[in-house]
Design an enzyme around this catalytic site. Structure first.
Site, mmCIF file in Angstrom:
data_model
loop_
_atom_site.group_PDB
_atom_site.id
_atom_site.type_symbol
_atom_site.label_atom_id
_atom_site.label_comp_id
_atom_site.label_asym_id
_atom_site.label_seq_id
_atom_site.Cartn_x
_atom_site.Cartn_y
_atom_site.Cartn_z
ATOM 1 N N SER A 187 0.853 -1.190 0.000
ATOM 2 C CA SER A 187 0.000 0.000 0.000
ATOM 3 C C SER A 187 0.887 1.238 0.000
ATOM 4 O O SER A 187 2.118 1.149 0.058
ATOM 5 C CB SER A 187 -0.909 0.013 1.231
ATOM 6 O OG SER A 187 -0.135 0.145 2.411
ATOM 7 N N LYS A 188 0.261 2.400 -0.038
ATOM 8 C CA LYS A 188 1.026 3.649 -0.120
ATOM 9 C C LYS A 188 1.976 3.819 1.062
ATOM 10 O O LYS A 188 3.039 4.412 0.924
ATOM 11 C CB LYS A 188 0.074 4.841 -0.195
ATOM 12 C CG LYS A 188 -0.612 4.993 -1.539
ATOM 13 C CD LYS A 188 -1.448 6.256 -1.591
ATOM 14 C CE LYS A 188 -2.102 6.414 -2.958
ATOM 15 N NZ LYS A 188 -2.914 7.652 -3.032
#
Length: 463
Positions: A243-244
């Site tokens: 994920s980010k």
């Protein structure tokens, strides 16, 4: 047979790490075999595709220096070709018009779920010998469905995952054109791979379920079926989906964060592929070594610390003049006005061993070109009475000494010997006065970088 690979991103967002790895492996395979690498933009999702996302993909490819031989091709510009092939399939009886209304399909799926069955189209409009089709409704625009084979299996030897097969009974008749006439993703991909002569399709394993449908369409068209290699997903540092917060950001964000493209390429190459125990290698070596046999079928795990370590390695190996050229625009962007002295090349040469990113290197370099104000408490901690006396003596010596590291270092040693001090007692306050920090490279080397008058002015200012 000439190898022809492709990278086919959808411009609904930025080019992220997973996409960049797919592009790298496809590019490297073509380079290894003297083949052709093609860039194709799959922009049929009109509502979500944006020009900004297209540009982000092109920028990311350019930054990583993944040069393509053909393209970029845009699917939206190939609509006449898709419609031509769909009509050919209709004429040949390989596809058919389906007038099932959306609400009918919803009811069908709901009933199948209630019976514990897998929701799928039941073939009610599929023409068969001796079958009577329903009356064509006046108020429904038809979709076009592919007549998927009814029996048997469709399989392939995946170059990463090994043999994979699906029963055709599990595959319903895929919609290849919507009711407004626009072709669907799986159909466009097939026609593109056919027309472009793709020999190896290297892509993420989220496409495994698309592959049997695409193979069946290719066979119906009499087209050659490429080899497929499905890459496993990349997990974050903590083993969860990337994920980010642990790396799934735009490739260009890595540029903004101060990573070198060669470090990112080297790191991506090791995400799921290996060449013995080699950790650091050039792009040229990677292209020579790369094969699909050594790609692991299990998920790769992103490791931010390993990426930083690699980036540090490449920064340390970089020529100082080249490195200065990369740090300079980062300083300008901060509003720092670089003077002639000290030479940025000399500053980055002194500090490059100590940093992991270009941004960290810019942080270290910035203090040489701005008037810093040391933290009062930090300065008070180190600027003791005995340090003040030693600094006054040092200032007198520095006024006349040759402005080079060896001479300045000798002067500092003379002063600490004269005042009976340990090196940190003099070096610490001097560092704080000059750069606002207590940890720097050798203090004599740091002093040398500043003009003589700047050093003397800073010492006298705080005594």
């Amino acid at each position: 047979m000439t190898v022809r690979t492709r990278f086919a991103p959808s411009p609904t967002g930025y080019l992220h790490i997973g996409g960049a790895r797919t592009a790298l492996f496809s590019w490297a395979y073509a380079r290894k075999h003297g083949g052709t690498f093609i860039l194709r933009i799959e922009d049929t999702d009109v509502e979500r595709s944006t020009p900004e996302a297209v540009q982000a993909i092109l920028d990311g490819m350019n930054w990583l220096d993944l040069n393509y031989d053909e393209g970029p091709f845009y699917q939206m510009q190939r609509m006449p070709r898709y419609k031509e092939v769909i009509q050919q399939m209709l004429d040949a009886g390989q596809a058919y018009l389906c007038y099932t209304a959306p609400e009918e399909l919803d009811a069908l799926r709901e009933a199948q779920r209630a019976r514990g069955e897998k929701p799928r189209y039941d073939g009610r409009w599929r023409p068969e010998s001796g079958k009577t089709l329903p009356a064509i409704p006046a108020d429904v625009k038809p979709v076009v469905r592919f007549k998927n084979p009814v029996g048997g299996v469709v399989g392939w030897k995946d170059l990463v995952k090994g043999h994979i097969e699906f029963s055709n009974a599990e595959l319903d008749d895929l919609i290849i054109a919507r009711s407004d006439g626009t072709p669907t993703y799986n159909f466009c991909v097939v026609v593109d791979d056919w027309d472009m002569g793709i020999t190896q399709v290297i892509r993420g394993d989220d496409h495994v379920n698309n592959t049997p449908r695409q193979i069946n369409i290719l066979k119906a068209l009499g087209a050659s079926v490429p080899q497929y290699a499905h890459l496993s997903m990349i997990l974050g540092d903590d083993g969860t989906k990337l994920s980010k917060r642990h790396g799934a950001v735009s490739v260009m964000q890595y540029d903004e964060d101060g990573y070198l493209p060669e470090a990112v390429i080297n790191y991506l190459a090791r995400l799921g592929w290996s060449h013995g125990d080699d950790e650091v290698f050039s792009v040229e070596q990677f292209c020579q070594w790369f094969d699909l046999d050594h790609i692991t079928p299990s998920a790769a795990q992103f490791n931010t610390e390993k990426l930083k370590w690699l980036n540090n390695h490449y920064i340390k190996q970089m020529d100082n003049a080249v490195l200065a050229g990369k740090v300079h625009p980062r300083l300008v962007q901060r509003g720092v006005s670089l003077t002639a002295q000290p030479a940025l090349e000399a500053v980055v040469g002194l500090y490059k061993e100590r940093v992991n990113t270009l941004n960290e290197l810019a942080d270290e370099a910035e203090v040489f070109y701005v008037d810093i104000v040391p933290d009062a408490e930090l300065l008070a901690t180190h600027l003791t009475d005995e340090a003040r006396a030693a600094l006054r003596t040092l200032a007198e010596k520095l006024a006349d000494v040759a402005w080079e590291t060896a001479a300045i270092g000798a002067a500092i040693k003379e002063v600490i010997a004269q005042h009976g001090l340990k090196m940190p007692k003099l070096a610490m306050p001097l560092r704080v006065m000059l750069v606002g920090q207590t940890h720097t490279p050798s203090v004599d080397a740091v002093v040398t970088l500043f003009p003589r008058e700047t050093v003397l002015a800073r010492i006298h200012k705080y005594l």
